[in-house]
Design a protein around this motif. Structure first.
Motif, short mmCIF file in Angstrom:
data_model
loop_
_atom_site.label_atom_id
_atom_site.label_comp_id
_atom_site.label_asym_id
_atom_site.label_seq_id
_atom_site.Cartn_x
_atom_site.Cartn_y
_atom_site.Cartn_z
N MET A 1 0.84 -1.17 0.00
CA MET A 1 0.00 0.00 0.00
C MET A 1 0.89 1.23 0.00
O MET A 1 1.76 1.37 0.84
CB MET A 1 -0.90 -0.03 1.24
N GLN A 2 0.67 2.09 -0.92
CA GLN A 2 1.47 3.31 -1.06
C GLN A 2 0.84 4.46 -0.28
O GLN A 2 -0.37 4.45 -0.02
CB GLN A 2 1.57 3.70 -2.54
N PRO A 3 1.63 5.48 0.09
CA PRO A 3 1.05 6.66 0.74
C PRO A 3 -0.02 7.30 -0.16
O PRO A 3 0.03 7.17 -1.39
CB PRO A 3 2.24 7.60 0.90
N ASN A 4 -0.97 7.94 0.46
CA ASN A 4 -2.07 8.64 -0.23
C ASN A 4 -2.93 7.70 -1.06
O ASN A 4 -3.37 8.04 -2.15
CB ASN A 4 -1.52 9.79 -1.09
N THR A 5 -3.14 6.48 -0.55
CA THR A 5 -4.02 5.51 -1.19
C THR A 5 -5.00 4.97 -0.16
O THR A 5 -4.86 5.22 1.04
CB THR A 5 -3.24 4.34 -1.81
N VAL A 6 -5.96 4.20 -0.62
CA VAL A 6 -6.95 3.60 0.27
C VAL A 6 -7.19 2.15 -0.14
O VAL A 6 -7.10 1.82 -1.33
CB VAL A 6 -8.28 4.41 0.27
N VAL A 7 -7.46 1.30 0.83
CA VAL A 7 -7.84 -0.09 0.62
C VAL A 7 -9.16 -0.31 1.34
O VAL A 7 -9.28 0.05 2.52
CB VAL A 7 -6.77 -1.06 1.19
N HIS A 8 -10.14 -0.85 0.66
CA HIS A 8 -11.42 -1.17 1.30
C HIS A 8 -11.25 -2.53 1.98
O HIS A 8 -11.52 -3.59 1.38
CB HIS A 8 -12.55 -1.17 0.28
N ALA A 9 -10.78 -2.52 3.22
CA ALA A 9 -10.39 -3.74 3.94
C ALA A 9 -11.54 -4.70 4.18
O ALA A 9 -11.33 -5.90 4.29
CB ALA A 9 -9.72 -3.37 5.25
N VAL A 10 -12.77 -4.21 4.26
CA VAL A 10 -13.92 -5.07 4.51
C VAL A 10 -14.11 -6.08 3.37
O VAL A 10 -14.49 -7.22 3.61
CB VAL A 10 -15.19 -4.23 4.72
N ASP A 11 -13.83 -5.66 2.14
CA ASP A 11 -14.04 -6.52 0.97
C ASP A 11 -12.76 -7.08 0.37
O ASP A 11 -12.80 -7.73 -0.67
CB ASP A 11 -14.78 -5.74 -0.13
N LEU A 12 -11.62 -6.82 0.97
CA LEU A 12 -10.34 -7.27 0.43
C LEU A 12 -10.33 -8.80 0.30
O LEU A 12 -10.57 -9.51 1.28
CB LEU A 12 -9.20 -6.83 1.34
N PRO A 13 -10.08 -9.33 -0.90
CA PRO A 13 -10.03 -10.79 -1.05
C PRO A 13 -8.85 -11.38 -0.26
O PRO A 13 -7.74 -10.85 -0.31
CB PRO A 13 -9.81 -11.00 -2.55
N LEU A 14 -9.13 -12.45 0.46
CA LEU A 14 -8.11 -13.15 1.25
C LEU A 14 -8.17 -14.64 0.94
O LEU A 14 -9.25 -15.19 0.75
CB LEU A 14 -8.35 -12.93 2.75
N ASP A 15 -7.01 -15.29 0.92
CA ASP A 15 -6.94 -16.73 0.67
C ASP A 15 -6.80 -17.46 2.00
O ASP A 15 -5.77 -17.37 2.67
CB ASP A 15 -5.73 -17.05 -0.23
N HIS A 16 -7.84 -18.19 2.36
CA HIS A 16 -7.86 -18.92 3.63
C HIS A 16 -7.06 -20.22 3.54
O HIS A 16 -7.03 -20.86 2.49
CB HIS A 16 -9.31 -19.26 4.02
N GLU A 17 -6.47 -20.57 4.68
CA GLU A 17 -5.80 -21.86 4.84
C GLU A 17 -6.32 -22.50 6.11
O GLU A 17 -6.61 -21.79 7.09
CB GLU A 17 -4.28 -21.66 4.93
N PRO A 18 -6.43 -23.83 6.14
CA PRO A 18 -6.89 -24.50 7.36
C PRO A 18 -5.96 -24.20 8.53
O PRO A 18 -4.74 -24.07 8.36
CB PRO A 18 -6.85 -25.98 7.01
N VAL A 19 -6.54 -24.09 9.71
CA VAL A 19 -5.75 -23.94 10.92
C VAL A 19 -5.00 -25.25 11.14
O VAL A 19 -5.58 -26.34 10.99
CB VAL A 19 -6.67 -23.61 12.12
N PRO A 20 -3.70 -25.20 11.48
CA PRO A 20 -2.96 -26.44 11.73
C PRO A 20 -3.65 -27.31 12.78
O PRO A 20 -4.23 -26.78 13.75
CB PRO A 20 -1.59 -25.95 12.22
N ALA A 21 -3.58 -28.61 12.60
CA ALA A 21 -4.28 -29.56 13.48
C ALA A 21 -3.94 -29.33 14.95
O ALA A 21 -4.82 -29.47 15.81
CB ALA A 21 -3.95 -31.00 13.07
#
Length: 111
Positions: free
Chosen positions: A1-21
């Protein structure tokens, strides 16, 4: 993320991974994270956990809950945190926690 920018964190795509056993306690929780930027010595990012229960050992962190619902229990007997959208929390480095998420939890973290 660069200065003077915005990210809509609520909708940001994220790649889930299973929690380790070894950390998964109940359900089938998964987590995802995306580091957004550095601010001085701090990393700022988005973290999410799906419904379920897991254990963790925390970093020194301040966070803001964007959405979802969870409780955080502490092995040392500290009071349980009840988390909802809009909450600001602080975790101590080395704290042994149990996260129980009842509605997918998304937060902004500073660590």
């Amino acid at each position: 993320m660069q200065p003077n920018t915005v990210v809509h964190a609520v909708d940001l795509p994220l790649d889930h991974e299973p929690v380790p056993a070894g950390q998964s306690v109940a359900g089938d929780p998964s987590t995802a994270a995306s580091a957004l930027t550095r601010f001085g010595d701090l990393e700022v990012g988005v973290w999410e956990m799906s419904v379920g229960t897991m254990t963790d050992i925390e970093a020194d962190e301040i966070f803001v809950v964007l959405g979802g619902a969870a409780t955080v229990d502490f092995a040392d007997g500290s009071p349980t945190l009840e988390l909802r959208a809009g909450d600001v929390g602080r975790l101590a480095a080395g704290a042994h926690t149990t996260w129980t998420v009842t509605e997918t939890l998304r937060k902004i973290y500073l660590t």
